[in-house]
Scaffold this motif. Structure first.
Motif, short mmCIF file in Angstrom:
data_model
loop_
_atom_site.label_atom_id
_atom_site.label_comp_id
_atom_site.label_asym_id
_atom_site.label_seq_id
_atom_site.Cartn_x
_atom_site.Cartn_y
_atom_site.Cartn_z
N LYS A 76 81.28 -1.77 37.09
CA LYS A 76 80.96 -0.56 37.84
C LYS A 76 79.82 -0.80 38.81
O LYS A 76 78.86 -1.51 38.49
CB LYS A 76 80.57 0.57 36.88
N ILE A 77 79.93 -0.22 40.01
CA ILE A 77 78.83 -0.25 40.96
C ILE A 77 78.48 1.17 41.39
O ILE A 77 79.33 2.05 41.39
CB ILE A 77 79.13 -1.11 42.20
N MET A 78 77.22 1.36 41.73
CA MET A 78 76.74 2.64 42.25
C MET A 78 76.39 2.46 43.72
O MET A 78 75.63 1.56 44.08
CB MET A 78 75.51 3.11 41.47
N VAL A 79 76.98 3.31 44.55
CA VAL A 79 76.76 3.24 46.00
C VAL A 79 75.98 4.47 46.44
O VAL A 79 76.44 5.60 46.25
CB VAL A 79 78.09 3.14 46.77
N PHE A 80 74.81 4.25 47.03
CA PHE A 80 74.04 5.33 47.66
C PHE A 80 74.46 5.37 49.13
O PHE A 80 74.28 4.40 49.85
CB PHE A 80 72.54 5.05 47.55
N ALA A 81 75.00 6.50 49.57
CA ALA A 81 75.53 6.57 50.94
C ALA A 81 75.17 7.90 51.61
O ALA A 81 75.07 8.94 50.96
CB ALA A 81 77.05 6.40 50.92
N ALA A 82 74.99 7.82 52.93
CA ALA A 82 74.68 9.01 53.73
C ALA A 82 75.74 10.09 53.53
O ALA A 82 76.93 9.79 53.35
CB ALA A 82 74.59 8.62 55.20
N ALA A 83 75.31 11.34 53.57
CA ALA A 83 76.21 12.47 53.32
C ALA A 83 77.40 12.48 54.26
O ALA A 83 78.51 12.88 53.86
CB ALA A 83 75.43 13.78 53.44
N SER A 84 77.21 12.05 55.49
CA SER A 84 78.31 12.06 56.46
C SER A 84 79.40 11.06 56.14
O SER A 84 80.47 11.07 56.75
CB SER A 84 77.76 11.78 57.87
N LEU A 85 79.17 10.20 55.14
CA LEU A 85 80.16 9.20 54.74
C LEU A 85 80.99 9.63 53.54
O LEU A 85 81.83 8.86 53.06
CB LEU A 85 79.47 7.87 54.41
N LYS A 86 80.79 10.84 53.07
CA LYS A 86 81.40 11.25 51.80
C LYS A 86 82.91 11.06 51.76
O LYS A 86 83.44 10.42 50.84
CB LYS A 86 81.04 12.70 51.49
N GLN A 87 83.63 11.61 52.73
CA GLN A 87 85.09 11.53 52.68
C GLN A 87 85.59 10.10 52.88
O GLN A 87 86.46 9.62 52.16
CB GLN A 87 85.72 12.45 53.73
#
Length: 264
Positions: free
Chosen positions: A43-54
């Motif tokens: 498993k990996i956890m990705v922190f990403a900008a809100a605009s990348l959600k979809q």
């Protein structure tokens, strides 16, 4: 004498039996230790900008298909909030920012395992209610008396871009609120809490008929570039690199392009 020899023989046999039982019941330590990927559950956890959600949600599904045994979880928020969490010790494997400024903060904090890679870019636009009832036609129109305008907070990439446009045009907005992420700005418009909001072109495209879009030429001078990187404290760096490769590769780029993102 004979009795003594029998006792000595019995003592030797007993010691051998005890020693044999002790060793036969234990497996070598290395045989029971799980591999790194198994221990981490793949498993990996990705922190990403809100605009990348979809787009990242879609890419995540492709990642699980392409990488047997792997799974991915996401934390979507404003890039400034994410980098703050990371500098405070939040565990993650990958960081994707909506601007280079917040990625630079991660670099300066020594959080990255390697150089970040730019993978997309995004441009501001104006989101309004369907039909554009307030007849907004330009960036300057956002200063109209009685108009409820919402923007991103200055520390958030979309807020920083908004400030750049204000500076370039000499137009100063008077927003009713400054949100911590671009999705919060969009939500204010779609729910009718705001008459207009400054968001990315990808956000209005994803919202479909919930909003109308008003493009303005000055936005071209405040384009945000999106970088991505593997984090130094990743518990599963191999899978983390695989995810970054997917985002920057042909498959991930197709998903991003379809959502309205431009090349970096």
């Amino acid at each position: 004498m004979k009795h003594s020899r029998l006792l000595a023989l019995f003592y030797v046999l007993a010691l051998a039996l005890i020693s044999g039982c002790g060793s036969s019941g234990q497996a070598p330590a290395s045989s029971s230790a799980p591999s790194t990927s198994v221990a981490a559950g793949g498993k990996i956890m990705v922190f990403a900008a809100a605009s990348l959600k979809q787009t990242f949600t879609d890419i995540g599904e492709q990642f699980k298909t392409d990488t047997p045994g792997a799974s991915v979880e996401f934390s979507f928020a404003g890039s400034s909030d994410l980098v703050t969490q990371l500098t405070q010790g939040a565990p993650a494997d990958v960081f994707a920012s909506a601007d280079t400024k917040n990625m630079d903060k991660a670099v300066q904090a020594g959080l990255l395992a390697g150089d970040p890679v730019n993978f997309a870019s995004n441009t501001l636009t104006i989101a309004v209610a369907p039909g554009n009832p307030k007849k907004i036609a330009s960036f300057k129109d956002l200063t109209q008396q009685g108009l409820n305008v919402v923007v991103c907070a200055p520390q958030v990439p979309c807020g920083s871009a908004t400030q750049s446009v204000e500076k370039a045009t000499g137009v100063t907005l008077n927003p009713v609120s400054e949100e911590s992420s671009v999705t919060d700005v969009l939500n204010k418009v779609t729910t009718g809490e705001a008459d207009a909001g400054l968001v990315y072109v990808t956000d209005v495209k994803g919202a479909g008929d919930k909003v109308a879009v008003v493009a303005f030429p000055e936005a071209a001078g405040a384009v945000n570039t999106y970088p991505i990187a593997v984090l130094k404290e990743s518990k599963n760096p191999e899978f983390a690199r695989n995810f970054v490769d997917l985002v920057t590769g042909e498959s991930g780029q197709k998903v991003l392009s379809a959502a309205g993102f431009a090349k970096p």
